[in-house]
Design an enzyme around this catalytic site. Structure first.
Site, PDB file in Angstrom:
ATOM      1  N   PRO A  74      -6.263  -4.691   1.318  1.00 44.89           N
ATOM      2  CA  PRO A  74      -5.940  -6.053   0.880  1.00 44.89           C
ATOM      3  C   PRO A  74      -6.853  -6.550  -0.241  1.00 44.89           C
ATOM      4  O   PRO A  74      -6.579  -7.567  -0.864  1.00 44.89           O
ATOM      5  CB  PRO A  74      -6.108  -6.903   2.144  1.00 44.89           C
ATOM      6  CG  PRO A  74      -6.646  -6.028   3.204  1.00 44.89           C
ATOM      7  CD  PRO A  74      -6.601  -4.612   2.743  1.00 44.89           C
ATOM      8  N   GLU A  79     -11.524  -2.249  10.552  1.00 43.93           N
ATOM      9  CA  GLU A  79     -12.090  -3.359   9.781  1.00 43.93           C
ATOM     10  C   GLU A  79     -12.293  -3.015   8.316  1.00 43.93           C
ATOM     11  O   GLU A  79     -12.488  -3.877   7.490  1.00 43.93           O
ATOM     12  CB  GLU A  79     -13.437  -3.786  10.377  1.00 43.93           C
ATOM     13  CG  GLU A  79     -13.323  -4.412  11.743  1.00 43.93           C
ATOM     14  CD  GLU A  79     -12.315  -5.561  11.774  1.00 43.93           C
ATOM     15  OE1 GLU A  79     -12.521  -6.527  11.017  1.00 43.93           O
ATOM     16  OE2 GLU A  79     -11.351  -5.484  12.538  1.00 43.93           O
ATOM     17  N   ARG A  97      11.348   6.021  -6.961  1.00 42.14           N
ATOM     18  CA  ARG A  97      12.667   5.715  -7.522  1.00 42.14           C
ATOM     19  C   ARG A  97      12.643   5.572  -9.041  1.00 42.14           C
ATOM     20  O   ARG A  97      13.676   5.582  -9.685  1.00 42.14           O
ATOM     21  CB  ARG A  97      13.294   4.494  -6.849  1.00 42.14           C
ATOM     22  CG  ARG A  97      12.536   3.220  -7.001  1.00 42.14           C
ATOM     23  CD  ARG A  97      13.060   2.172  -6.038  1.00 42.14           C
ATOM     24  NE  ARG A  97      14.411   1.737  -6.350  1.00 42.14           N
ATOM     25  CZ  ARG A  97      14.730   0.939  -7.365  1.00 42.14           C
ATOM     26  NH1 ARG A  97      13.785   0.500  -8.170  1.00 42.14           N
ATOM     27  NH2 ARG A  97      15.971   0.582  -7.584  1.00 42.14           N
ATOM     28  N   ASP A 117      17.294  -4.181 -12.490  1.00 43.73           N
ATOM     29  CA  ASP A 117      16.603  -4.527 -11.249  1.00 43.73           C
ATOM     30  C   ASP A 117      15.772  -5.791 -11.426  1.00 43.73           C
ATOM     31  O   ASP A 117      15.209  -6.032 -12.489  1.00 43.73           O
ATOM     32  CB  ASP A 117      15.611  -3.415 -10.850  1.00 43.73           C
ATOM     33  CG  ASP A 117      16.282  -2.313 -10.057  1.00 43.73           C
ATOM     34  OD1 ASP A 117      17.444  -2.498  -9.661  1.00 43.73           O
ATOM     35  OD2 ASP A 117      15.629  -1.287  -9.834  1.00 43.73           O
TER      36      ASP A 117
HETATM   37  N1  ADE Z   1      -4.131  -2.656   4.362  1.00 42.72           N
HETATM   38  C1  ADE Z   1      -4.121  -3.770   5.110  1.00 42.72           C
HETATM   39  N2  ADE Z   1      -3.494  -4.770   4.504  1.00 42.72           N
HETATM   40  C2  ADE Z   1      -3.081  -4.303   3.302  1.00 42.72           C
HETATM   41  C3  ADE Z   1      -2.392  -4.868   2.200  1.00 42.72           C
HETATM   42  N3  ADE Z   1      -1.983  -6.136   2.192  1.00 42.72           N
HETATM   43  N4  ADE Z   1      -2.148  -4.079   1.127  1.00 42.72           N
HETATM   44  C4  ADE Z   1      -2.582  -2.805   1.119  1.00 42.72           C
HETATM   45  N5  ADE Z   1      -3.235  -2.223   2.122  1.00 42.72           N
HETATM   46  C5  ADE Z   1      -3.491  -2.959   3.209  1.00 42.72           C
END
Ligand code: ADE
Length: 253
Positions: A96, A123, A161, A176
């Site tokens: 994230p 974590e 793709r 697209d």
């Molecule tokens: N791992 C946990 N959450 C994630 C996300 N939003 N994007 C990529 N990998 C992740």
């Protein structure tokens, strides 16, 4: 393209690889995907992949050794065949904290011959993996999943793709959503009337120029209603910019 995925949960992937365009791409040898469980790269008999965080706190952190060992074993195998290319392979951590995935990033990655994707879990991942192994970090959105596996599948699906030959009709790529910088126009198929709801006349007219104009206008309108921020970057003709201004004026009333 060859994609190597490092994951503790390889069993999550086969559904994607054995379905639809992906399966065809694999059969046609346009793409090859290999799954590696980095738990297999642990030296101890308990196959430990995580440990407590230095400094304390809840949750476990993925240890660096198995991840480095897995990437290095892929590189050693590969290095025998492709000595020069080996150091240029993008090694991407799904997290994230990464750069936000988008169509331009999918296009960028679709031009690579090789990708290594690392799926984090728990974590987090020991920071030394970030600093000394990976070359890129990608997030698929501002929310937290329990691991990078679904994110890796999203990236793989969006990238594969775009590889030439993978989709039946290359032309379908051009319209697209997000490829043009706009959301896609509404689509209809038969029947021409369903429960009293008709397909817009213009689509039945056979007038291709008019249809193209209508679609472009619909795409602009839809983008303005749903994702107005995309219009700032979209490549619009002067007439389309005027349309945006007119529509905005209408919407503001
Ligand atoms: N791992 C946990 N959450 C994630 C996300 N939003 N994007 C990529 N990998 C992740």
């Amino acid at each position: 393209m060859r994609i190597d995925v490092l994951t503790l949960f390889p069993q999550m992937f086969p559904g994607l690889f054995s379905t639809g365009i992906f399966q065809r791409a694999v059969e046609q040898k346009l793409v090859e995907v290999n799954l590696y469980n980095f738990r297999d790269c642990t030296p101890d008999k308990h196959h430990t992949v995580d440990d407590y965080a230095y400094g304390g706190g809840a949750g476990m952190v993925l240890k660096p050794e198995p991840i480095f060992a897995a990437v290095e074993s892929i590189k050693v195998k590969e290095g025998k065949e492709d000595k020069e290319g080996i150091d240029r392979i993008p090694i991407i951590l799904l997290t994230p904290q990464g750069r936000l995935f988008s169509q331009p990033i999918a296009q960028e990655l679709s031009r690579e011959k090789r990708l290594i994707l690392i799926c984090g879990r728990y974590e987090g991942v020991d920071e030394r993996v970030r600093e000394h192994l990976v070359t890129d970090e990608i997030s698929i959105g501002d929310y937290v999943l329990s691991g990078g596996e679904l994110a890796a599948m999203v990236v793989i699906e969006a990238v594969v793709r775009l590889i030439p030959g993978v989709l039946g009709s290359e032309a379908s790529l051009l319209d697209d959503s997000h490829v043009t910088g706009l959301l896609e126009y509404p689509q209809y198929t038969r029947p021409p009337e369903f429960r009293g709801w008709s397909v817009p006349e213009v689509l039945l007219s056979g007038n291709h120029a008019q249809i193209a104009g209508w679609r472009r206008e619909q795409a602009v309108q839809r983008t303005l209603q749903r994702r107005p921020e995309l219009l700032d970057k979209a490549d619009l003709a002067v007439a389309e910019r005027r349309l945006v201004d007119r529509l905005k004026a209408g919407l503001d009333k």
